[in-house]
Design an enzyme around this catalytic site. Structure first.
Site, short mmCIF file in Angstrom:
data_model
loop_
_atom_site.label_atom_id
_atom_site.label_comp_id
_atom_site.label_asym_id
_atom_site.label_seq_id
_atom_site.Cartn_x
_atom_site.Cartn_y
_atom_site.Cartn_z
CG HIS A 1 33.97 42.08 38.52
ND1 HIS A 1 34.17 43.47 38.20
CD2 HIS A 1 33.79 42.05 40.39
CE1 HIS A 1 34.58 44.39 39.84
NE2 HIS A 1 34.44 43.63 40.55
CB CYS A 2 37.72 37.62 37.81
SG CYS A 2 36.77 37.86 39.22
CB ILE A 3 40.18 36.69 33.59
CG1 ILE A 3 39.45 36.21 33.41
CG2 ILE A 3 41.20 36.73 32.05
CD1 ILE A 3 40.93 35.45 34.96
#
Ligand SMILES: NC(=O)c1ccc[n+]([C@@H]2O[C@H](COP(=O)([O-])OP(=O)(O)OC[C@H]3O[C@@H](n4cnc5c(N)ncnc54)[C@H](O)[C@@H]3O)[C@@H](O)[C@H]2O)c1
Length: 421
Positions: free
Chosen positions: A254-256
């Protein structure tokens, strides 16, 4: 009022919010959790929600956490809701706006709102402040980006330092005081909220761009018959100016895999075209396709066309030892293999049995002609390599470069890694 007497609510009890709420509870605060997902609330109440944090430990250890699908007024609100992208990779602010509007309904003068969700520079002032201003209340607002790395055995909610920036000095000061009383690693106050927003986005883009670099080098070195794993180990002996990143089947989570799109969009609106960021996203997003092509070529070179063969995909999670499948490259690998309609696909993830099509790793190996490792879960990192010889396995495509190639070679199985010819 003493800090310890303040009522605190964590909004969004996911990978970020739940361990944070538990940490705050450990420090003796009165803490509540609010989430719109009733299943999440029930799982927390039943102590069944999984917590991927080495400091706070499993949920059963924490008792002082009241959770609800109703938000009540608090002195401090900490927002940990998702910040995804839509199908066009544009930022989807629905959860964040929803959470801020919910706060607006119970807000009182002097209360502090801290955004922990990852956002682009300017979002607090341009999107969140106008929503809160509509309430007519005098509030404090700060951004303290979450930096956790779920399932990391070393770095956790307590030992990762925090950075905090507020919309004014009072907001920064109160948020800093609060986090100092919770996180032992310490807090660095910043001069404003945009610096805090920009810090987190830079950290994650740094990862994406450097991973794209090694993913590109891996493909090029492969053609030159150079093993990138050994190259990275060698380059890492340089004591300065080299920070190892590792190639693989793709970048998920969900981030990078998401945050660079937030910056790309913000840059566009500000009149700046983030060429490098878009290129990095493209390289990393193409890695599952590269992996499947590599598998097909390997079958061809061995003289067994992939048509009609069985390919076992190990790992659905986007990274080791978590159950999170968001943006996982495994899903793209499976989709691609199924689109080709040439191979039968079997799937196994020890942490996601409900999404697996076989019962265990032994069955996956025994029934597959080729194995594609998409997630380096501990089970596969530490597997007795002799198990690979149980069935008909001809190829292992190690999409995480986590296996011992010499042992696999010794079994007479063709080994390929990402950047490992
Ligand atoms: N997962 C990570 O490793 C990580 C690390 C650092 C930062 N972050 C950032 O933290 C934020 C949260 O990520 P996550 O992985 O914890 O997400 P998550 O999906 O695991 O959890 C988010 C929770 O928020 C709830 N929610 C959604 N909308 C809501 C609303 N309007 N009100 C109340 N609850 C709501 C969801 O039901 C869910 O339980 C994101 O911005 C992410 O980029 C994540």
């Amino acid at each position: 009022m003493n800090l310890k007497d303040k009522k605190i609510t964590v909004i969004g009890l996911g990978y970020v919010g739940l361990p944070l709420a538990m940490l705050i509870a450990h420090r003796g605060f009165t803490i509540r959790g609010y989430d719109i997902d009733e299943r999440k609330i029930n799982a927390v109440r039943a102590k069944e929600a999984r917590v991927e944090d080495s400091y706070v430990g499993p949920l059963k250890d924490t008792i002082n956490l009241e959770v609800s699908t109703t938000l009540t007024s608090s002195d401090i609100y900490i927002v940990c809701v998702p910040t995804p992208v839509d199908e066009r990779n544009d930022p989807d602010l629905t959860p964040l706006v929803g959470a801020v509007k919910a706060i607006g309904e119970v807000l009182h003068d002097g209360q502090l709102i801290v955004i922990e969700s990852t956002i682009y520079p300017g979002m607090c002032e341009e999107t969140i402040q106008p929503l809160l201003d509509k309430t007519g209340k005098k509030y404090l607002l700060a951004h303290c980006p979450e930096r956790i790395n779920p399932a990391d055995k070393k770095w956790n909610t307590n030992n990762i330092p925090r950075v905090v920036g507020g919309i004014n000095d009072e907001s920064t000061a109160m948020a800093t005081e609060f986090y100092q009383s919770v996180v032992e690693a310490g807090v660095k106050p910043l001069s404003n909220i945009r610096i805090a927003e920009a810090t987190k986005i830079l950290e994650n883009i740094f990862r994406d761009v450097n991973t794209a670099l090694v993913n590109e080098m891996a493909q090029s070195f492969y053609r030159m018959n150079i093993d990138i794993k050994e190259v990275i180990e060698a380059a890492s002996t340089k004591p300065f100016s080299f920070l190892p990143h590792f190639p693989g089947v793709g970048v998920g989570g969900h981030c990078i895999a998401v945050d660079p799109y937030y910056m790309i969009e913000k840059g566009r609106v500000a009149g700046f075209d983030h060429d490098l960021l878009r290129l990095a996203r493209r390289i990393n997003s193409n890695m599952p396709i590269y992996t499947v092509n590599l598998l097909q070529n390997t079958f061809n070179v061995l003289g067994y066309p992939i048509k009609g063969k069985t390919v076992g995909v190990y790992g659905l999670a986007y990274k080791p030892d978590v159950r999170d499948m968001r943006e996982s490259p495994s899903l793209e690998v499976i989709k691609r293999l199924r689109t080709l309609k040439e191979a039968n696909v079997l799937i196994f993830d020890p942490l996601l049995p409900e999404h697996s099509t076989v019962a265990n790793v032994e069955e996956l190996i025994a029934r597959s002609d080729a194995l594609v490792i998409c997630t380096a879960h501990e089970q596969i990192r530490t597997i007795d390599h002799h198990k690979f010889s149980y069935g008909q396995l001809k190829i292992i495509l190690d999409g995480r470069n986590c296996l011992n190639r010499k042992e696999i070679d010794a079994l007479g199985i063709t080994y390929k890694g990402i950047g490992r010819p």
